[in-house]
Scaffold this motif. Structure first.
Motif, PDB file in Angstrom:
ATOM      1  N   GLN A 120       0.818  -1.206   0.000  1.00 40.87           N
ATOM      2  CA  GLN A 120       0.000   0.000   0.000  1.00 40.87           C
ATOM      3  C   GLN A 120       0.860   1.269   0.000  1.00 40.87           C
ATOM      4  OE1 GLN A 120      -2.878  -0.448   3.189  1.00 40.87           O
ATOM      5  NE2 GLN A 120      -4.178  -1.697   1.867  1.00 40.87           N
ATOM      6  N   ILE A 121       1.986   1.255   0.727  1.00 39.92           N
ATOM      7  CA  ILE A 121       2.849   2.436   0.738  1.00 39.92           C
ATOM      8  C   ILE A 121       3.468   2.644  -0.636  1.00 39.92           C
ATOM      9  CG2 ILE A 121       4.997   3.392   1.657  1.00 39.92           C
ATOM     10  CD1 ILE A 121       4.311   2.137   4.335  1.00 39.92           C
ATOM     11  N   ALA A 122       3.973   1.559  -1.247  1.00 43.80           N
ATOM     12  CA  ALA A 122       4.593   1.682  -2.562  1.00 43.80           C
ATOM     13  C   ALA A 122       3.600   2.208  -3.596  1.00 43.80           C
ATOM     14  CB  ALA A 122       5.149   0.327  -3.007  1.00 43.80           C
ATOM     15  N   THR A 123       2.372   1.754  -3.508  1.00 41.56           N
ATOM     16  CA  THR A 123       1.343   2.238  -4.428  1.00 41.56           C
ATOM     17  C   THR A 123       1.070   3.730  -4.215  1.00 41.56           C
ATOM     18  OG1 THR A 123       0.292   0.052  -4.463  1.00 41.56           O
ATOM     19  CG2 THR A 123      -1.022   1.916  -5.228  1.00 41.56           C
ATOM     20  N   LEU A 124       0.872   4.106  -2.960  1.00 42.91           N
ATOM     21  CA  LEU A 124       0.508   5.487  -2.650  1.00 42.91           C
ATOM     22  C   LEU A 124       1.599   6.469  -3.047  1.00 42.91           C
ATOM     23  CD1 LEU A 124      -1.382   7.545  -1.296  1.00 42.91           C
ATOM     24  CD2 LEU A 124      -0.314   6.970   0.893  1.00 42.91           C
ATOM     25  N   GLY A 165      14.118  14.178  -9.705  1.00 47.53           N
ATOM     26  CA  GLY A 165      14.340  13.208  -8.644  1.00 47.53           C
ATOM     27  C   GLY A 165      14.062  13.794  -7.268  1.00 47.53           C
ATOM     28  N   VAL A 166      14.358  15.079  -7.075  1.00 50.40           N
ATOM     29  CA  VAL A 166      14.094  15.724  -5.785  1.00 50.40           C
ATOM     30  C   VAL A 166      12.593  15.754  -5.500  1.00 50.40           C
ATOM     31  CG1 VAL A 166      14.252  17.896  -4.495  1.00 50.40           C
ATOM     32  CG2 VAL A 166      16.184  17.116  -5.889  1.00 50.40           C
ATOM     33  N   ASP A 167      11.801  16.098  -6.516  1.00 48.11           N
ATOM     34  CA  ASP A 167      10.353  16.135  -6.337  1.00 48.11           C
ATOM     35  C   ASP A 167       9.795  14.743  -6.036  1.00 48.11           C
ATOM     36  OD1 ASP A 167      10.197  18.865  -6.759  1.00 48.11           O
ATOM     37  OD2 ASP A 167       9.943  18.648  -8.925  1.00 48.11           O
ATOM     38  N   VAL A 168      10.322  13.737  -6.728  1.00 54.73           N
ATOM     39  CA  VAL A 168       9.876  12.369  -6.470  1.00 54.73           C
ATOM     40  C   VAL A 168      10.208  11.966  -5.036  1.00 54.73           C
ATOM     41  CG1 VAL A 168      10.200   9.939  -7.083  1.00 54.73           C
ATOM     42  CG2 VAL A 168      10.036  11.658  -8.882  1.00 54.73           C
ATOM     43  N   LEU A 169      11.409  12.298  -4.585  1.00 55.72           N
ATOM     44  CA  LEU A 169      11.817  11.962  -3.214  1.00 55.72           C
ATOM     45  C   LEU A 169      10.910  12.643  -2.193  1.00 55.72           C
ATOM     46  CD1 LEU A 169      13.773  10.666  -1.200  1.00 55.72           C
ATOM     47  CD2 LEU A 169      15.254  12.679  -1.468  1.00 55.72           C
ATOM     48  N   VAL A 219       7.554  10.953  -2.157  1.00 56.28           N
ATOM     49  CA  VAL A 219       7.632   9.661  -1.463  1.00 56.28           C
ATOM     50  C   VAL A 219       7.674   9.862   0.042  1.00 56.28           C
ATOM     51  CG1 VAL A 219       9.124   7.672  -1.042  1.00 56.28           C
ATOM     52  CG2 VAL A 219       8.676   8.406  -3.391  1.00 56.28           C
ATOM     53  N   LEU A 220       8.522  10.784   0.510  1.00 60.27           N
ATOM     54  CA  LEU A 220       8.640  11.033   1.950  1.00 60.27           C
ATOM     55  C   LEU A 220       7.332  11.534   2.542  1.00 60.27           C
ATOM     56  CD1 LEU A 220      12.185  12.662   2.251  1.00 60.27           C
ATOM     57  CD2 LEU A 220      11.458  10.446   3.143  1.00 60.27           C
ATOM     58  N   MET A 221       6.682  12.469   1.869  1.00 64.09           N
ATOM     59  CA  MET A 221       5.436  13.034   2.387  1.00 64.09           C
ATOM     60  C   MET A 221       4.393  11.946   2.610  1.00 64.09           C
ATOM     61  SD  MET A 221       2.884  15.904   0.716  1.00 64.09           S
ATOM     62  CE  MET A 221       2.330  14.826  -0.621  1.00 64.09           C
ATOM     63  N   PHE A 222       4.103  11.188   1.554  1.00 63.32           N
ATOM     64  CA  PHE A 222       3.053  10.185   1.666  1.00 63.32           C
ATOM     65  C   PHE A 222       3.457   9.024   2.563  1.00 63.32           C
ATOM     66  CE2 PHE A 222       1.452  12.134  -2.333  1.00 63.32           C
ATOM     67  CZ  PHE A 222       0.161  12.400  -1.898  1.00 63.32           C
ATOM     68  N   ALA A 278       5.931  14.933  10.872  1.00 61.53           N
ATOM     69  CA  ALA A 278       7.077  15.047   9.966  1.00 61.53           C
ATOM     70  C   ALA A 278       6.612  14.959   8.518  1.00 61.53           C
ATOM     71  CB  ALA A 278       8.098  13.950  10.268  1.00 61.53           C
ATOM     72  N   GLY A 279       5.659  14.067   8.256  1.00 62.53           N
ATOM     73  CA  GLY A 279       5.100  13.970   6.911  1.00 62.53           C
ATOM     74  C   GLY A 279       4.408  15.254   6.492  1.00 62.53           C
TER      75      GLY A 279
END
Length: 474
Positions: A68-72, A213-217, A220-223, A253-254
């Motif tokens: 579920q995390i990987a999907t989100l 890549g920064v935006d993707v990171l 990922v961290l936010m969600f 933190a998210g």
């Protein structure tokens, strides 16, 4: 004529010719069904998995969480990638990864290997979900797009509740690895059919497009942090347990990462998190509608089993049958809603549907002390009919209000809104149950009352869309 030529010989906005349209929709349905289904199909097998792989339940739950995390976290990045390289390509690569990781999961001999395979499976599922609605938009002519969105709604509604039943059927005759093994032939079938029939879109050239890549990171961290924080607050297992300081730190933190991330997106011409689409009033209102509606749905879907089991003394079998009335009503209403799209404003249809949902939830919250099964079922049916009337028109607006070259971003936001609303609902319920444990039914009644309020607010958002002009590119 080659498959590619057939796909591109018809303008994307006019949809595919009839035979190819049916084949493409079959591929889209199968991919959507299996990706949604695999989010819950493993739940019933977790005790057996933990026992066979010599692990405890707290670690085994990551077989579900990893997916579920990987999907989100990858929905929006892969949706953006679809805008750049084509939705068909992202979809097919996602299915390759989903199928290959299912094969790895089938032969996993340790919990770590299984969790890693499930994370890759979730990444593949994100590829399928992120461009799903964009492909539907390319597949159907504009006049028939409502029918395609209605089919999508039925598939999501059915697959989201069918996981435990499908798992029970498989586990009654086979061991848990077969939950993953069956994905392999199905995935190969989807790949063969998809390569021949899925529509091809030529990505529009745009000087502001990039894949950072920064935006993707940051995405990922936010969600991921928000999901993990919500999970530790009691989304899994027994709500009300484990509401420690650490969970709130992770959740906050998210939120902090999200603040930085979204501020960064505001300065981009074509952002990864599509804040540009949120500037379209009808799109923003539709997103608010979706988050509110799915928050109400998750609040009620978690609270209702506790209400039926703890407060009303129903058996697990009886509770399951009673709750099934809700998704069955969605399946009944979805095609009707699809036929109404285009005849009446989406905002009006959604507003009426959510008003019915709010009414049904309020009636469930005011059930008598000893309700009959009929008292419960007709209220469930009212909720399902309302949700079914809301979902297809709302999805139709989300998909069609942005310009065509941003269909991938819109498709990703559709899934993100659903998962965000569901996570929010689960967090709210965890807070409710921490103050009012579910044993006497008070917490469930409060949860259903708040769910009714969320649905009512969503109905207001939906109705406000009727005052907005229709986008010219829709």
């Amino acid at each position: 004529m080659s498959a590619t030529t057939a796909s591109t010989s018809v303008p994307a906005r006019d949809g595919l010719p009839s035979p190819q349209r049916a084949h493409a929709m079959l591929v889209i349905i199968l991919g959507l069904a299996v990706s949604v289904l695999d989010g819950t199909i493993v739940n019933l097998a977790l005790p057996g998995i933990a026992r066979e792989l010599n692990s405890d339940a707290s670690h085994a739950i990551w077989v579900v969480n990893a997916y579920q995390i990987a999907t989100l976290v990858m929905l929006l990045p892969l949706a953006s990638l679809g805008d750049l390289v084509g939705y068909r390509r992202v979809y097919l690569i996602g299915m390759v990864l989903f199928t290959a990781s299912s094969l790895v999961a089938t032969f996993a001999h340790s919990l770590g290997m299984l969790i890693a395979a499930r994370a890759l499976q979730g990444l593949g599922a994100a590829g399928l979900m992120s461009v799903n609605s964009a492909l539907v938009r390319l597949t159907y002519p504009r006049a028939q797009l409502g029918r395609g969105m209605a089919i999508n709604s039925m598939v999501v509604a059915t697959a989201s509740v069918a996981g435990p039943s499908v798992a029970a059927a498989i586990l009654s005759v086979a061991s848990w690895p077969w939950l993953f093994a069956l994905n392999v032939p199905l995935g190969i079938l989807v790949l063969v059919l998809g390569a021949k029939s899925l529509p091809v879109n030529e990505p529009a050239a745009h000087s502001g497009r990039r894949f950072s890549g920064v935006d993707v990171l940051l995405n990922v961290l936010m969600f991921a942090l928000i999901f993990i924080g919500a999970d530790r607050l009691g989304v899994r297992g027994d709500p009300g347990q484990g509401t420690g300081v650490g969970a709130w730190v992770i959740l906050l933190a998210g939120v902090a990462v999200g603040f930085i991330y979204l501020r960064r997106q505001l300065s981009l011409e074509v952002p990864l998190f599509p804040v540009d689409l949120l500037r379209i009033p009808v799109f923003a209102l539709s997103m608010g509608t979706s988050v509110g509606a799915f928050c109400a749905q998750m609040l009620s879907f978690i609270a209702l089993p506790f209400l039926l089991l703890e407060a009303y003394g129903r058996s697990h079998f009886e509770a399951g049958l009673l709750i099934t009335a809700w998704p069955l009503a969605i399946v009944f209403m979805a095609p009707i809603a699809g036929r109404l799209i285009g005849k009446y404003p989406d905002g009006l249809l959604g507003g009426i549907g959510l008003a019915l949902l709010a009414t049904g939830l309020a009636l469930l919250a005011t059930l008598p002390t000893h309700p009959s099964n009929a008292d419960i079922v007709w209220r469930m049916v009212l909720c399902g009919l309302g949700f079914g009337l809301f979902q297809s028109p709302n999805n139709h607006t989300i998909v069609t209000s942005p310009p065509p070259h941003r269909s991938g971003a819109a498709s990703g936001m559709l899934g993100t809104a659903r998962l965000t609303g569901q996570t929010l609902g689960a967090v709210i319920l965890a807070g409710i149950f921490s103050f009012w444990p579910p044993h006497d039914g008070k917490g469930q009644v409060i949860a259903l009352s708040i769910a009714a309020c969320c649905a009512a607010v969503a109905a207001v958002f939906s109705t406000l869309r009727t005052r907005q002009p229709a986008p010219r590119h829709a």
